[in-house]
Design a protein around this motif. Structure first.
Motif, PDB file in Angstrom:
ATOM      1  N   THR A 112       4.214  -2.704   0.238  1.00 56.03           N
ATOM      2  CA  THR A 112       4.893  -1.447   0.541  1.00 56.03           C
ATOM      3  C   THR A 112       3.865  -0.399   0.940  1.00 56.03           C
ATOM      4  OG1 THR A 112       6.598  -1.949  -1.100  1.00 56.03           O
ATOM      5  CG2 THR A 112       6.452   0.336  -0.336  1.00 56.03           C
ATOM      6  N   LEU A 113       4.145   0.311   1.995  1.00 57.75           N
ATOM      7  CA  LEU A 113       3.315   1.431   2.426  1.00 57.75           C
ATOM      8  C   LEU A 113       4.129   2.709   2.283  1.00 57.75           C
ATOM      9  CD1 LEU A 113       0.725   2.560   3.699  1.00 57.75           C
ATOM     10  CD2 LEU A 113       1.735   2.168   5.943  1.00 57.75           C
ATOM     11  N   SER A 114       3.601   3.675   1.551  1.00 59.49           N
ATOM     12  CA  SER A 114       4.296   4.938   1.325  1.00 59.49           C
ATOM     13  C   SER A 114       3.274   6.070   1.300  1.00 59.49           C
ATOM     14  CB  SER A 114       5.074   4.896   0.003  1.00 59.49           C
ATOM     15  OG  SER A 114       4.193   4.647  -1.088  1.00 59.49           O
ATOM     16  N   THR A 115       3.757   7.271   1.144  1.00 59.45           N
ATOM     17  CA  THR A 115       2.878   8.436   1.035  1.00 59.45           C
ATOM     18  C   THR A 115       3.030   9.044  -0.348  1.00 59.45           C
ATOM     19  OG1 THR A 115       4.564   9.897   1.974  1.00 59.45           O
ATOM     20  CG2 THR A 115       2.956   8.920   3.493  1.00 59.45           C
ATOM     21  N   PHE A 116       1.970   9.649  -0.822  1.00 62.74           N
ATOM     22  CA  PHE A 116       1.939  10.195  -2.183  1.00 62.74           C
ATOM     23  C   PHE A 116       1.188  11.519  -2.128  1.00 62.74           C
ATOM     24  CE2 PHE A 116       0.314  10.716  -6.481  1.00 62.74           C
ATOM     25  CZ  PHE A 116       1.391  10.298  -7.262  1.00 62.74           C
ATOM     26  N   VAL A 117       1.783  12.558  -2.676  1.00 60.35           N
ATOM     27  CA  VAL A 117       1.156  13.876  -2.707  1.00 60.35           C
ATOM     28  C   VAL A 117       0.491  14.062  -4.069  1.00 60.35           C
ATOM     29  CG1 VAL A 117       1.478  16.361  -2.514  1.00 60.35           C
ATOM     30  CG2 VAL A 117       2.861  14.808  -1.126  1.00 60.35           C
ATOM     31  N   ILE A 118      -0.823  14.244  -4.063  1.00 61.13           N
ATOM     32  CA  ILE A 118      -1.590  14.394  -5.294  1.00 61.13           C
ATOM     33  C   ILE A 118      -1.866  15.875  -5.528  1.00 61.13           C
ATOM     34  CG2 ILE A 118      -3.819  13.911  -6.385  1.00 61.13           C
ATOM     35  CD1 ILE A 118      -3.822  11.234  -5.025  1.00 61.13           C
ATOM     36  N   SER A 119      -1.562  16.316  -6.733  1.00 61.07           N
ATOM     37  CA  SER A 119      -1.803  17.706  -7.112  1.00 61.07           C
ATOM     38  C   SER A 119      -2.482  17.723  -8.464  1.00 61.07           C
ATOM     39  CB  SER A 119      -0.484  18.497  -7.168  1.00 61.07           C
ATOM     40  OG  SER A 119       0.348  17.984  -8.187  1.00 61.07           O
ATOM     41  N   SER A 120      -2.822  18.910  -8.928  1.00 62.01           N
ATOM     42  CA  SER A 120      -3.513  19.043 -10.210  1.00 62.01           C
ATOM     43  C   SER A 120      -2.649  18.573 -11.367  1.00 62.01           C
ATOM     44  CB  SER A 120      -3.919  20.510 -10.433  1.00 62.01           C
ATOM     45  OG  SER A 120      -4.761  20.956  -9.396  1.00 62.01           O
ATOM     46  N   PHE A 121      -1.304  18.593 -11.182  1.00 62.84           N
ATOM     47  CA  PHE A 121      -0.411  18.236 -12.279  1.00 62.84           C
ATOM     48  C   PHE A 121       0.242  16.874 -12.069  1.00 62.84           C
ATOM     49  CE2 PHE A 121      -0.499  22.851 -11.805  1.00 62.84           C
ATOM     50  CZ  PHE A 121      -0.944  23.220 -13.068  1.00 62.84           C
ATOM     51  N   ASP A 122      -0.082  16.193 -11.001  1.00 58.62           N
ATOM     52  CA  ASP A 122       0.523  14.891 -10.732  1.00 58.62           C
ATOM     53  C   ASP A 122      -0.519  13.990 -10.103  1.00 58.62           C
ATOM     54  OD1 ASP A 122       2.251  12.815 -10.429  1.00 58.62           O
ATOM     55  OD2 ASP A 122       3.435  13.693  -8.812  1.00 58.62           O
ATOM     56  N   ARG A 123      -1.238  13.263 -10.934  1.00 56.08           N
ATOM     57  CA  ARG A 123      -2.297  12.373 -10.466  1.00 56.08           C
ATOM     58  C   ARG A 123      -2.056  10.981 -10.994  1.00 56.08           C
ATOM     59  NH1 ARG A 123      -6.612  14.666  -8.130  1.00 56.08           N
ATOM     60  NH2 ARG A 123      -6.780  16.921  -8.213  1.00 56.08           N
ATOM     61  N   PRO A 124      -2.230   9.956 -10.139  1.00 55.09           N
ATOM     62  CA  PRO A 124      -2.074   8.581 -10.620  1.00 55.09           C
ATOM     63  C   PRO A 124      -3.210   8.195 -11.554  1.00 55.09           C
ATOM     64  CG  PRO A 124      -2.924   8.588  -8.372  1.00 55.09           C
ATOM     65  CD  PRO A 124      -2.600  10.024  -8.715  1.00 55.09           C
ATOM     66  N   GLU A 125      -2.926   7.262 -12.444  1.00 54.09           N
ATOM     67  CA  GLU A 125      -3.941   6.766 -13.370  1.00 54.09           C
ATOM     68  C   GLU A 125      -4.720   5.662 -12.674  1.00 54.09           C
ATOM     69  OE1 GLU A 125      -4.120   4.701 -17.789  1.00 54.09           O
ATOM     70  OE2 GLU A 125      -2.504   6.068 -17.277  1.00 54.09           O
ATOM     71  N   LEU A 126      -5.942   5.951 -12.281  1.00 56.61           N
ATOM     72  CA  LEU A 126      -6.728   5.055 -11.445  1.00 56.61           C
ATOM     73  C   LEU A 126      -7.604   4.150 -12.292  1.00 56.61           C
ATOM     74  CD1 LEU A 126      -7.818   7.534  -8.653  1.00 56.61           C
ATOM     75  CD2 LEU A 126      -5.818   6.054  -8.703  1.00 56.61           C
ATOM     76  N   TYR A 127      -7.772   2.909 -11.814  1.00 59.61           N
ATOM     77  CA  TYR A 127      -8.632   1.954 -12.519  1.00 59.61           C
ATOM     78  C   TYR A 127     -10.083   2.378 -12.431  1.00 59.61           C
ATOM     79  CZ  TYR A 127     -10.889  -2.431 -13.804  1.00 59.61           C
ATOM     80  OH  TYR A 127     -11.655  -3.368 -14.404  1.00 59.61           O
ATOM     81  N   ASP A 128     -10.521   2.803 -11.239  1.00 60.21           N
ATOM     82  CA  ASP A 128     -11.931   3.091 -11.007  1.00 60.21           C
ATOM     83  C   ASP A 128     -12.295   4.539 -11.287  1.00 60.21           C
ATOM     84  OD1 ASP A 128     -10.408   3.978  -8.962  1.00 60.21           O
ATOM     85  OD2 ASP A 128     -11.629   3.177  -7.347  1.00 60.21           O
ATOM     86  N   SER A 129     -11.349   5.308 -11.895  1.00 62.41           N
ATOM     87  CA  SER A 129     -11.618   6.693 -12.305  1.00 62.41           C
ATOM     88  C   SER A 129     -12.098   7.565 -11.158  1.00 62.41           C
ATOM     89  CB  SER A 129     -12.641   6.730 -13.450  1.00 62.41           C
ATOM     90  OG  SER A 129     -12.144   6.069 -14.568  1.00 62.41           O
TER      91      SER A 129
END
Length: 856
Positions: free
Chosen positions: A614-631
């Motif tokens: 799946t290809l989608s778009t994601f808006v990253i903000s100070s209050f909504d960040r994905p939990e990344l493996y590589d930090s």
């Protein structure tokens, strides 16, 4: 009252001037823009806000201009000799004197730390030129939308012309006591009433209603360990057996912190029975001298332990226990950070529960906001007064509440290269902040931890350096091998692509032949991208970062891999029709998708299953960040998200921990470089990787790549439809320039010659550069030279140099699989072009046509 700001307990909050007494001057300031400006400075990792503003007055001016005075009362207008509130608001900040700068800096630091109560002193002048010394008590209300400061103001200016000699002497004594942090008190034994001066009230943050030194009337503010020493003094004083005394004990101050004080007293007045009626004395804050001495002794003990056979964790545990003795009520921990993985490890936490240790050991920088994470990323101290009101960690308040932590001080341990490798963390159950002397002492402790870490790492670094040298030698050998394979494979692909393009554009081919030739070309281009990756790994090529339409790349890769998946595995795609533009290297991004799909198919191998891309778009903000493996720390804004989900066997916790390590694999065969390559490519594109998996439940990989804003034509990409490169109809045309082709590989030379002849060019071929040199007398000015660069004997760049020396100035095109090396040796221009192997027919024809026009 000194020119310093401090928290004020039990002050009556008021948010509007109407609630203040009419005779009390006051005003209201809008600080929302000021808070935003301060946050931007902190985001820039400014070390020491006050010190920074002293060195950059222009930034201080910007901050002060962001303060908007919205309301003043009549008493304030009278105080400043203003005729109206509007006149005072207009000229308000022009009346502040330069001598007030230190107080303003400390006020700004208070706003940065989200304090709710602040007391400070300003020097100002009135509209008529009179000098005022103003004592200001502020109540600050913080909300997501606004920050409002309500001030109550009292003028402490004296009329020196009316002072008597006795008044001046009293003022001198008062200033001396204030400067030395000594307060005076009197205890009426019969009425059990304690009277304190303003200095003691300021030190303790309380008034007469809650007396700060109630060790003789109410012992609730004395540290429990010191009560046993205080009670005998009370008994002996009441009985008259003790006329004077001196002791040191700890009291709870205005910040709810235990501080050492020296108490001295003497009995005063006696009854007929000989019992004293009063006790008078002083209270001296000695915490600034006592704690540093204790910390210095503790540092020496820890350093001594570190020099012996004690491990790093043992030394840090001794340090933590010592700090807990010095700061009663604190719980201390030392956390070590690995910059390569972003992981954290608890080295010492003697008073914290096991669930705290487990949570911190699983923590990655960026997973959720914390005091230690902030200290590591900013490389400066992070003092959280109240986790419920501080925006930096408010999202993690539940975690802190579970461990009964209300205030947290975190200091980074920074090694020589500026990297923060550990944090010293002090946790309190009540809101509090360190005093300047405490902060300075703690920073020295952080330096001690840094020193121990450097000493502990020296031997490890020596062994690590040896292993790295061996590993680098292996990589160099592997790179040489990869470069050689890529060179030979590129030559084979040149032959395959050339004949496939001729076959596809043949006038006599049927539809099935044309379709099959197109699929061969698509697969060959992916193979060429793999070769490019091998050449890049060998360090012999340059990656070209340019705008890439990601839906087209994902669609092309999925269409080609769909038919090559093992039986029983189906590949589904969900790709948007509109353009999703990122800046990157097309072949590297294709490699990411190939590796993720290949990894998913390996997880399902041996049974039926599905892979969803799946290809989608994601808006990253100070209050909504994905939990990344590589930090990785992703910038705010739009990101493309490539998600690959499989129904495979999933991964254990241990497998997930080592998932992206080079050479780690769970397969019977393979070298384990696939996912390590994915992480390396994603990091080069300033992106991040997230992984979710459980044994027996499959895995989910998400890759985030920053999008770029650029006008692109929307072009829907349909899943399952092969992409057909558009090559114009080719037909031989007479009269084109002759081409002199030099390549040591027979198949490549013959394939390129066939394509050129098909395009109508006369071609002369040479197997070696020396053969072309012998042919120099027959070279025409309009001839075009095509030279392979990697040839035995004379390389392409050297061959051109020799030809130029003989007077040959013809247009030239180089062929090479190592364009990075070649571009350093050759200046590209209109008459000198470089083509990267493998070479397609359309690219070759277009390049030769451009060279032909250049000579015209």
């Amino acid at each position: 009252m000194t020119e310093s700001e401090s928290g004020v307990r039990n002050s009556r909050p008021w948010s509007s001037l109407a609630t203040a007494p009419e005779e009390t001057a006051g005003w209201t300031n809008e600080l929302s823009q000021l808070k935003l400006q301060i946050r931007q400075l902190n985001d820039q990792s400014v070390h020491g806000l006050a010190e920074y503003l002293m060195e950059h007055p222009e930034d201080l001016s910007v901050l002060l201009s962001a303060i908007n005075t919205t309301q003043v009362n009549a008493a304030a207008c009278e105080l400043f000799d203003a005729g109206s509130p509007e006149q005072l608001i207009k000229h308000f900040w022009t009346l502040i004197l330069p001598e007030t700068l230190p107080a303003l800096l400390r006020f700004i630091e208070a706003i940065a730390e989200c304090r709710e109560h602040v007391r400070y002193v300003l020097l100002s002048q009135t509209l008529n030129g009179r000098i005022l010394r103003l004592e200001i008590e502020s109540t600050i209300e913080y909300s997501p939308e606004r920050v409002i400061e309500s001030c109550r103001v009292q003028s402490v200016t004296r009329n020196t012309s009316m002072e008597t000699r006795q008044d001046r002497l009293r003022l001198i004594r008062s200033l001396a006591l204030e400067a030395s942090a000594v307060g005076c008190w009197q205890w009426d034994i019969q009425d059990d009433r304690l009277i304190c001066d303003e200095t003691i009230q300021h030190l303790m943050g309380t008034g007469d209603s809650q007396n700060p030194i109630s060790a003789f009337a109410n012992l609730s503010r004395v540290h429990p360990d010191d009560l046993q020493r205080c009670e005998p003094f009370v008994t002996e004083l009441k009985s008259g057996a003790l006329q004077e005394f001196q002791l040191e004990c700890r009291f709870l101050d205005m910040n709810n912190c235990w501080r050492w004080h020296q108490v001295r007293g003497r009995t005063f007045g006696y009854t007929a029975e000989g019992y004293p009626t009063s006790v008078i004395g002083t209270l001296h804050d000695i915490d600034d001298t006592r704690k540093p001495e204790q910390l210095l002794r503790l540092e020496r003990e820890v350093l001594s332990m570190a020099e012996t056979v004690s491990s790093f964790d043992e030394s840090m545990t001794h340090l933590a226990k010592g700090l807990e003795r010095i700061w009663p009520g604190v719980r201390c921990g030392v956390n070590v950070f690995d910059s390569a993985t972003g992981r954290c490890r608890v080295a010492a936490a003697p008073s914290m529960p096991q669930d705290y240790v487990n949570a911190v050991n699983q923590y990655r920088i960026g997973n959720y906001p914390s005091a230690c994470g902030t200290a590591v990323t900013s490389r400066k101290c992070c003092f959280i007064n109240d986790i419920h009101t501080d925006a930096r960690v408010s999202e993690s308040s539940r975690l802190y509440d579970a461990w009964k932590v209300r205030s947290c001080w975190s200091l980074p341990a920074v090694i020589g290269n500026g990297e923060a490798v550990a944090t010293l963390c002090l946790m309190f159950e009540r809101p509090c902040i360190p005093r300047p002397s405490e902060q300075a002492a703690l920073e020295r402790v952080g330096q001690t931890i840094s020193l121990i870490i450097r000493n502990d790492m020296s031997e490890k670094q020596r062994r690590l350096l040896e292993s790295r040298i061996q590993f680098r030698e292996k990589l160099e050998s592997l790179g040489t091998l990869a470069g050689g394979i890529a060179h030979d494979f590129n030559n084979l692909l040149t032959v395959i692509i050339g004949h496939a393009e001729l076959l596809r554009n043949s006038r006599h081919g049927d539809s099935e032949v044309i379709f099959g030739a197109s699929r061969i070309l698509d697969a060959s281009r992916l193979a060429a991208d793999l070769c490019k990756q091998m050449v890049t790994f060998a360090g012999q090529s340059e990656n070209v970062f340019e705008p890439v339409d990601l839906p087209r790349v994902v669609s092309e890769v999925c269409n080609l891999l769909r038919t090559s998946l093992p039986q029983g595995i189906t590949l589904h795609t969900s790709i948007p029709g509109n353009a999703c533009l990122v800046r990157g290297d097309r072949s590297m991004l294709s490699q990411v998708i190939i590796n993720l799909i290949t990894n998913a198919s390996e997880s399902i191998r041996g049974r039926s299953g599905q892979i969803q891309v799946t290809l989608s778009t994601f808006v990253i903000s100070s209050f909504d960040r994905p939990e990344l493996y590589d930090s990785a720390i992703l910038a705010d804004g739009h990101h493309a998200c490539i998600e690959v989900v499989d129904t495979g066997k999933g991964m254990s916790v241990e497998e997930q921990r080592r998932l992206f390590e080079p050479f780690f694999t769970t397969k019977d065969t393979g070298k384990g470089l696939g996912l390590a390559t994915v992480m390396g490519i994603v990091r080069r594109h300033h992106g991040g990787t997230a992984v979710t998996s459980a044994e027996g439940r499959g895995s989910q990989f998400r890759v985030y790549i920053p999008m770029i804003q650029a006008p692109v034509e929307q072009n829907p990409v349909r899943s399952g439809t092969p992409t057909e490169p558009q090559i114009p109809e080719l037909a031989p045309k007479p009269g084109k320039s002759r081409v002199l082709l030099v390549d040591d590989d027979d198949s490549v030379r013959n394939s390129i010659a066939m394509m050129l002849r098909y395009d109508g060019h006369p071609v002369e071929t040479f197997a070696r550069g020396s053969d072309l040199i012998l042919f120099v007398p027959q070279v025409n000015p309009d001839d075009i030279l095509i030279l392979d660069h990697q040839m035995p004997g004379i390389k392409g760049a050297e061959l051109l140099l020799q030809l130029r020396q003989t007077g040959i100035n013809n247009s030239v095109c180089f062929l090479s699989g190592y364009t990075g090396e070649l571009r350093k040796q050759v200046d590209v221009s209109d008459s000198v072009q470089i083509l990267e192997k493998p070479v397609s027919f359309s690219t070759l024809r277009q390049t030769v046509a451009e060279l032909n026009r250049c000579r015209a």
